[in-house]
Design a protein around this motif. Structure first.
Motif, mmCIF file in Angstrom:
data_model
loop_
_atom_site.group_PDB
_atom_site.id
_atom_site.type_symbol
_atom_site.label_atom_id
_atom_site.label_comp_id
_atom_site.label_asym_id
_atom_site.label_seq_id
_atom_site.Cartn_x
_atom_site.Cartn_y
_atom_site.Cartn_z
ATOM 1 N N THR A 1 8.799 -44.417 29.636
ATOM 2 C CA THR A 1 8.322 -43.048 29.793
ATOM 3 C C THR A 1 9.406 -42.199 30.439
ATOM 4 N N SER A 2 9.657 -41.031 29.855
ATOM 5 C CA SER A 2 10.737 -40.176 30.347
ATOM 6 C C SER A 2 10.272 -39.371 31.551
ATOM 7 N N LEU A 3 11.095 -39.344 32.588
ATOM 8 C CA LEU A 3 10.795 -38.537 33.773
ATOM 9 C C LEU A 3 10.835 -37.043 33.478
ATOM 10 N N MET A 4 11.427 -36.676 32.341
ATOM 11 C CA MET A 4 11.484 -35.273 31.947
ATOM 12 C C MET A 4 10.218 -34.835 31.221
ATOM 13 N N GLY A 5 9.332 -35.783 30.909
ATOM 14 C CA GLY A 5 8.066 -35.459 30.272
ATOM 15 C C GLY A 5 8.125 -35.487 28.758
ATOM 16 N N GLY A 6 6.946 -35.578 28.141
ATOM 17 C CA GLY A 6 6.842 -35.479 26.690
ATOM 18 C C GLY A 6 7.032 -36.762 25.931
ATOM 19 N N GLN A 7 7.508 -37.827 26.581
ATOM 20 C CA GLN A 7 7.760 -39.094 25.893
ATOM 21 C C GLN A 7 7.239 -40.253 26.729
ATOM 22 N N GLY A 8 6.692 -41.244 26.045
ATOM 23 C CA GLY A 8 6.211 -42.434 26.739
ATOM 24 C C GLY A 8 5.028 -43.044 26.022
ATOM 25 N N LYS A 9 4.803 -44.311 26.256
ATOM 26 C CA LYS A 9 3.706 -45.037 25.640
ATOM 27 C C LYS A 9 2.954 -45.827 26.716
ATOM 28 N N ILE A 10 1.643 -45.827 26.604
ATOM 29 C CA ILE A 10 0.823 -46.575 27.557
ATOM 30 C C ILE A 10 1.164 -48.061 27.529
ATOM 31 N N LEU A 11 1.280 -48.636 26.332
ATOM 32 C CA LEU A 11 1.611 -50.053 26.236
ATOM 33 C C LEU A 11 3.024 -50.328 26.738
ATOM 34 N N GLY A 12 3.903 -49.334 26.615
ATOM 35 C CA GLY A 12 5.235 -49.477 27.183
ATOM 36 C C GLY A 12 5.179 -49.644 28.691
ATOM 37 N N THR A 13 4.265 -48.909 29.331
ATOM 38 C CA THR A 13 4.101 -49.032 30.777
ATOM 39 C C THR A 13 3.648 -50.437 31.149
ATOM 40 N N LEU A 14 2.735 -51.010 30.360
ATOM 41 C CA LEU A 14 2.292 -52.385 30.631
ATOM 42 C C LEU A 14 3.467 -53.344 30.532
ATOM 43 N N ILE A 15 4.307 -53.151 29.528
ATOM 44 C CA ILE A 15 5.496 -53.985 29.387
ATOM 45 C C ILE A 15 6.415 -53.804 30.587
ATOM 46 N N GLY A 16 6.600 -52.545 31.018
ATOM 47 C CA GLY A 16 7.445 -52.273 32.170
ATOM 48 C C GLY A 16 6.932 -52.943 33.424
ATOM 49 N N ALA A 17 5.612 -52.912 33.634
ATOM 50 C CA ALA A 17 5.028 -53.557 34.810
ATOM 51 C C ALA A 17 5.296 -55.060 34.784
ATOM 52 N N PHE A 18 5.200 -55.659 33.599
ATOM 53 C CA PHE A 18 5.437 -57.102 33.502
ATOM 54 C C PHE A 18 6.925 -57.435 33.622
ATOM 55 N N ILE A 19 7.793 -56.547 33.170
ATOM 56 C CA ILE A 19 9.232 -56.788 33.340
ATOM 57 C C ILE A 19 9.568 -56.892 34.824
ATOM 58 N N ILE A 20 9.073 -55.944 35.606
ATOM 59 C CA ILE A 20 9.335 -55.967 37.044
ATOM 60 C C ILE A 20 8.714 -57.203 37.681
ATOM 61 N N ALA A 21 7.472 -57.524 37.283
ATOM 62 C CA ALA A 21 6.800 -58.696 37.853
ATOM 63 C C ALA A 21 7.525 -59.988 37.503
#
Length: 444
Positions: free
Chosen positions: A384-404
């Motif tokens: 998800t872009s900090l500038m807004g307008g771009q991002g996916k909910i499932l991408g966030t789930l992937i990101g959370a698991f990458i960090i974990a």
């Protein structure tokens, strides 16, 4: 290298939206390779295996002492051994679920009765006790253990479920944060709202429901109250952003401090452990072997994915993040959508606080510290872009698991905690760099 060459491959839609899933898979492979260890079976399957070994070697007339520790897994082990042996007519001389001292007393009692110990059924831990060598009639040669095997610690089912369970709270909160960031906003208050929900629900259950004696009805009321308070905090954030034009960073920074102070004031700076068993089902219970927080996370992500990809509300959220003024001129109810987004973010932070309270069996004003950074990192790493307008909910789930997975893998490989912070900071910086390259690729 031209801008087109440097960013063109990142402009591919699939790679842009879900390319981090390959990173997650690579991390899984890396930590699997680094954590290959000799494993020792436990539980009922290990018990049946040991019983078969004993029966093959000593026959159905064997006299067996079964030794385990006072843990759930060891109790499953000893029960399975006993059931398999007795089903074949073998004699179970005694079953121990305790310490080495208990094993010694059991051996002394068996020998005092004039009985012979043909075999001792033990697991990897209890087999290493030196108590057996104190008896000439027993000795370590009598011990039978399950056969070890080689497998990565990272890929053990218990470890994978643990990673998912620990990630669930961050991932749940990150759903709301994703929506906020897609609108080009930010919410720094989610960590403090976790504490506020925890304290609010615990106080209500303690003071109005009788604490540990509260019924299921009062537990539900307490949970809903904690979530509602945080949703109202989200409404406040949304009103300040939409009605008064205050930057989200400042509004949510102020709410972060207010919610934290209110949590400590309400709880008088102390933990609130007076909660009933019914409260713990959400955070510590399991359904078909899967932790309830993980199931809740999955359900919420399915709903959020549908809302953001298939419904008008989701299109409005993306439109506002892409160009708020253009969205307003196109008929998008910008203020109502932003108000809804901040409210959802607050409510999900409250839900995360309820789950955390259920997991840790107490309300506490110190819960949620630095959660906002973990959540924002998961959203950004997920694309998800900090500038807004771009991002996916499932991408966030992937990101959370990458960090974990990174955190879990570093723990399994004994990486120094200070170095872990350096690595996680580098991951976040790299994610922002990828976002910049994606945007350049899109413009090219």
């Amino acid at each position: 290298m031209s801008e087109q060459q440097s960013g063109g491959w990142l402009a591919n839609p699939f790679i842009r939206d879900y390319g981090m899933v390959f990173v997650l898979l690579l991390l899984g492979l890396l930590f699997s390779a680094l954590t290959v260890r000799q494993q020792h079976p436990t539980g009922a399957d290990a018990g049946r295996q040991v019983a078969d070994f004993i029966l093959d070697e000593h026959g159905d007339a064997a006299g067996v002492l079964i030794v385990g520790r006072p843990t759930a897994e060891d109790e499953e082990f000893t029960t399975a051994v006993a059931e398999r042996l007795q089903a074949r007519g073998a004699t179970v001389l005694d079953t121990v679920n305790g310490s080495a001292v208990d094993a010694r007393k059991a051996i002394e009692g068996i020998l005092a009765d004039g009985k012979t110990i043909d075999a001792i059924a033990a697991n990897d831990v209890t087999a290493k006790w030196t108590v057996y060598d104190r008896f000439d009639a027993v000795g370590s040669d009598s011990i039978v253990t399950p056969s070890p095997y080689t497998w990565p610690d990272f890929l053990k089912v218990s470890n994978l479920l643990g990673v998912a369970n620990q990630t669930a709270i961050y991932a749940i909160i990150a759903i709301g944060m994703t929506m906020v960031i897609i609108t080009a906003g930010i919410d720094l208050s989610v960590g403090s709202l976790v504490a506020l929900a925890s304290v609010t629900s615990a106080i209500l259950i303690r003071d109005l429901g009788g604490g540990s004696n509260a019924g299921i009805g009062m537990v539900i009321v307490g949970m809903l109250a904690g979530i509602t308070v945080c949703a109202l905090a989200g409404v406040f954030n949304g009103v300040m952003v939409t009605a008064f034009g205050i930057p989200p960073f400042i509004v949510t920074l102020g709410m972060m401090m207010m919610a934290s102070g209110l949590s400590f004031r309400l709880a008088e700076g102390r933990s609130i452990p007076e909660l009933p068993e019914a409260f713990f089902w959400l955070g510590r219970g399991q359904t078909m072997g899967v932790p309830n927080p993980v199931l809740l996370m999955i359900v919420l992500y399915i709903i959020a994915h549908v809302v953001m990809s298939q419904m008008v509300f989701g299109r409005y959220v993306y439109a506002i993040g892409g160009n708020e003024e253009a969205a307003r001129l196109s008929g998008v109810p910008v203020k109502r959508v932003l108000l809804a987004v901040y409210t959802i973010c607050g409510a999900l932070a409250g839900l995360g606080g309820i789950v955390l309270t259920s997991q840790l069996s107490a309300g506490d004003p110190k819960f949620g510290q630095m959660y906002e950074l973990e959540v924002i990192a998961a959203v950004v790493v997920g694309g998800t872009s900090l500038m807004g307008g771009q991002g996916k909910i499932l991408g966030t789930l992937i990101g959370a698991f990458i960090i974990a997975v990174i955190k879990n893998g570093m723990n399994l490989t004994d990486v120094d905690p200070f170095n872990q912070k350096i690595v996680l900071g580098a991951v976040l910086t790299g994610a922002v760099l990828l976002d910049t390259l994606k945007r350049r690729g899109g413009r090219s």
